[in-house]
Design an enzyme around this catalytic site. Structure first.
Site, PDB file in Angstrom:
ATOM      1  N   ASP A  79       7.457   5.805   3.180  1.00 60.22           N
ATOM      2  CA  ASP A  79       8.051   6.911   2.414  1.00 60.22           C
ATOM      3  C   ASP A  79       9.420   7.262   3.004  1.00 60.22           C
ATOM      4  O   ASP A  79       9.805   6.741   4.047  1.00 60.22           O
ATOM      5  CB  ASP A  79       7.126   8.144   2.400  1.00 60.22           C
ATOM      6  CG  ASP A  79       6.949   8.751   3.788  1.00 60.22           C
ATOM      7  OD1 ASP A  79       6.771   7.988   4.756  1.00 60.22           O
ATOM      8  OD2 ASP A  79       6.995   9.988   3.917  1.00 60.22           O
ATOM      9  N   HIS A 129       3.370  -1.548   2.214  1.00 59.66           N
ATOM     10  CA  HIS A 129       3.638  -0.297   1.496  1.00 59.66           C
ATOM     11  C   HIS A 129       4.931   0.267   2.077  1.00 59.66           C
ATOM     12  O   HIS A 129       4.933   0.967   3.099  1.00 59.66           O
ATOM     13  CB  HIS A 129       2.476   0.686   1.687  1.00 59.66           C
ATOM     14  CG  HIS A 129       2.654   1.956   0.922  1.00 59.66           C
ATOM     15  ND1 HIS A 129       2.316   2.071  -0.413  1.00 59.66           N
ATOM     16  CD2 HIS A 129       3.152   3.161   1.285  1.00 59.66           C
ATOM     17  CE1 HIS A 129       2.594   3.299  -0.829  1.00 59.66           C
ATOM     18  NE2 HIS A 129       3.109   3.974   0.182  1.00 59.66           N
ATOM     19  N   ASP A 134      -3.243  -7.117   2.051  1.00 63.70           N
ATOM     20  CA  ASP A 134      -1.788  -7.247   1.891  1.00 63.70           C
ATOM     21  C   ASP A 134      -1.435  -6.883   0.453  1.00 63.70           C
ATOM     22  O   ASP A 134      -1.108  -7.745  -0.350  1.00 63.70           O
ATOM     23  CB  ASP A 134      -1.357  -8.678   2.232  1.00 63.70           C
ATOM     24  CG  ASP A 134       0.164  -8.805   2.262  1.00 63.70           C
ATOM     25  OD1 ASP A 134       0.846  -7.759   2.341  1.00 63.70           O
ATOM     26  OD2 ASP A 134       0.670  -9.948   2.195  1.00 63.70           O
ATOM     27  N   GLU A 177       0.785   0.172   5.258  1.00 68.40           N
ATOM     28  CA  GLU A 177       2.079   0.850   5.373  1.00 68.40           C
ATOM     29  C   GLU A 177       2.672   0.500   6.743  1.00 68.40           C
ATOM     30  O   GLU A 177       1.990  -0.046   7.612  1.00 68.40           O
ATOM     31  CB  GLU A 177       1.907   2.376   5.240  1.00 68.40           C
ATOM     32  CG  GLU A 177       3.244   3.108   5.188  1.00 68.40           C
ATOM     33  CD  GLU A 177       3.157   4.544   4.656  1.00 68.40           C
ATOM     34  OE1 GLU A 177       2.047   5.007   4.346  1.00 68.40           O
ATOM     35  OE2 GLU A 177       4.215   5.190   4.560  1.00 68.40           O
TER      36      GLU A 177
END
Ligand code: 9MR
Length: 547
Positions: free
Chosen positions: A161, A471, A517, A526
């Site tokens: 993020d 991620h 994955d 992530e």
């Protein structure tokens, strides 16, 4: 078979130091008897050995046989070969065998930089425009300010993020700084190919300063630290420059403030020789932060209504007080900090999940134990005995557990748990250079780099079979096939918190196989700063200490 190689042979896909313990694990081997190590070019056997008896590993959910080729210490490029199974991925035996991966894991931080374009000459095919200048960030009411905005530029994105979190900037910085403190020459100028390369200063310190600069901006005028800088929610899987949601300064609390105080106090020692004014600014900020925490010792953070980005919501501040007090004492030699340290009942035992909320006690111990002369009578001995005892327990666990690593409960970011235990063994080795500690660290790294139940090297771009669908918003949103390199996947997580978010797990996976994955898998695949941090520490340590 996976291409021309068998993925039934698990091993460190990068390689081994000549004197290291070298083990590969053969799965579903149907009681094969022998294995050989063959030269990668000639395919001629250079070593032959017998496989161990077959055994069943519960955490890994596998039937395995172990191939021990520790005796082979000739430098070269090899494969393992097992009749009926085939060839393993290639691997090296050599001195400095992990140097590239080490530099790669630091370069991974550069790719996480907010507020600047990544130019092609440094970023290669992962170049991108600037995202998140963060020059006018609105105060969310939880920050204690009703109106207005502030500038809070630079820093690294936390993870997949685009949030920037004070806790999880300070904790990794603490681990990165520890490497610099233990091995001051670890990276010189012109080693990372970053914009600052060529300025006559260590590229490592240049990179770390980019994060330090940001976290300094998060200090309120009263000394307390705002908790995080994020939007209300997570962005779609888009590139930084396309991510334009309004961002806010959110929360303020004791954990962020103390973690910052610790990292900033340590930054003083790290940057002093290079830039005394900057170092002093860091120390002044650290003192102010600590004073705020003394007056506000129990302000925990919970996400305000409507905000769903990472919480990092710690509620126990004992270890943060310990770490901050330790670093402030070492940087100032003001004994008030030492007197305030809660030295009784220090908990030296690592438990799986000790990370951003509770690993701080270890960081405090590691710093203190290196400064014997600054410690009161008996304290050094207590710390040393505690760290050695902790490492002994980990060595023992690793000997009994699947894939020779000490973790038996696989939680969110389990790869960092493996590496955080390795950091304890690495510190023990520096206090008392016993081979078992060094080997414990090496085998933890072997696990992360491929000797594991998934058969993946979890560091993007390093190894033959590495994650392709982390991620990670940039990796998902760009047009490049390979993900951004040098980023560590979180690893198996038996809690499967993302199972209802479009992630497809095999049915009832074994704990060490609770990883996929797949791009949506924020709970297993992530990447995160506090996972690259112990990896960097450990790879740097091994490059210095292994032969
Ligand atoms: O590492 C964190 C893990 O211990 C928590 O269980 C999880 C859920 O709160 O959050 C993890 O941290 C994430 C953070 O909240 C936001 N950025 C990505 C982090 C790694 O997944």
């Amino acid at each position: 078979m996976d291409g021309i190689y068998s993925d039934m042979i698990r091993l460190n896909q990068i390689g081994y130091y000549p004197k290291a313990t070298k083990k590969a694990v053969i799965v579903e081997s149907k009681n094969a008897g022998k294995f050989s190590v063959v030269d990668a070019t000639t395919k001629e056997a250079v070593f032959q050995g017998s496989l161990s008896e077959p055994m069943t590993w519960e955490l890994a959910g596998e039937q395995v046989q172990v191939a021990d080729f520790s005796e082979l210490n000739t430098e070269g490029e090899y494969h393992i070969f097992v009749d009926g199974i085939g060839y393993s991925y290639p691997f090296s035996i050599g001195k400095k065998v992990l140097r590239k991966a080490f530099l790669g894991s630091v370069k991974g931080l550069y790719y996480q930089r907010a507020g600047m374009a990544l130019e092609e000459q440094y970023a290669g095919k992962w170049h991108r425009p600037m995202g998140h200048p963060d020059d006018s960030i609105l105060f969310h009411p939880s920050s204690g300010k009703d109106t207005g905005y502030m500038a809070s530029p630079k820093g690294w994105y936390d993870a997949g993020d685009y949030g920037k979190y004070v806790l999880n900037a300070s904790f990794p910085l603490g681990q990165f700084f520890q490497l610099q403190e233990d091995y001051p020459e670890i990276i010189g100028d012109n080693e990372l190919n970053i914009p600052e390369s060529g300025n006559g200063q260590s590229d490592y310190l240049d990179e770390l300063r980019y994060e330090m600069d940001w976290v300094l901006t998060m200090q309120d005028t009263d000394g307390g630290l705002f908790h995080k800088l994020t939007a209300f929610g997570f962005e779609d899987m888009i590139m930084p420059h396309k991510s334009v949601k309004q961002r806010y300064i959110i929360g303020k609390g004791t954990a962020a403030t103390l973690d910052f105080a610790a990292a900033a106090a340590k930054a003083y020692r790290i940057f002093l020789a290079q830039d005394a004014t900057y170092a002093q600014n860091c120390l002044d900020a650290a003192k102010k932060a600590y004073a705020w925490a003394i007056s506000n010792p129990e302000v925990s953070f919970v996400n305000p209504e409507g905000i769903i980005t990472g919480q990092y919501g710690d509620t126990n501040f004992d270890d943060e007080f310990f770490w901050a007090g330790a670093e402030l004492y070492l940087s100032t030699r003001d004994t008030t900090y030492l007197d305030n340290l809660k030295k009784d009942n220090l908990n030296f035992a690592y438990k799986p999940g000790d990370g951003w909320a509770s690993y701080m006690r270890f960081l405090g111990m590691f710093s203190l134990v290196k400064q014997k002369d600054a410690l009161p009578d008996g304290f050094y001995e207590e710390l040393k005995a505690g760290i050695l005892g902790s490492a002994d327990a980990l060595v023992k666990k690793a000997a009994a557990l699947d894939y020779f690593q000490p973790i038996d409960d696989f939680q969110w970011g389990s790869n960092s748990d493996v590496l955080n235990t390795a950091m304890i063994m690495a510190q023990a080795y520096q206090l008392e250079p016993k081979e078992v500690y060094l080997k414990g660290v090496q085998q933890a790294v072997d696990y992360v780099l491929g000797n594991n139940a998934m058969g993946y090297s979890y560091l993007t771009g390093f190894g033959t079979k590495t994650p392709m669908f982390i991620h990670h918003r940039q990796s998902a949103g760009d047009a490049v096939e390979e993900p951004v390199p040098g980023l560590l996947s979180g690893g198996p997580n038996s809690r499967l918190q993302d199972a209802s978010s479009g992630v497809v797990y095999p049915e009832d996976p074994a704990p060490m196989k609770s990883w996929v994955d797949q791009e949506p898998s924020f709970a297993s695949n992530e990447i995160c700063l506090n996972w690259n941090a112990p990896l960097t520490y450990i790879l740097g340590f091994l490059e210095q200490e292994s032969h």
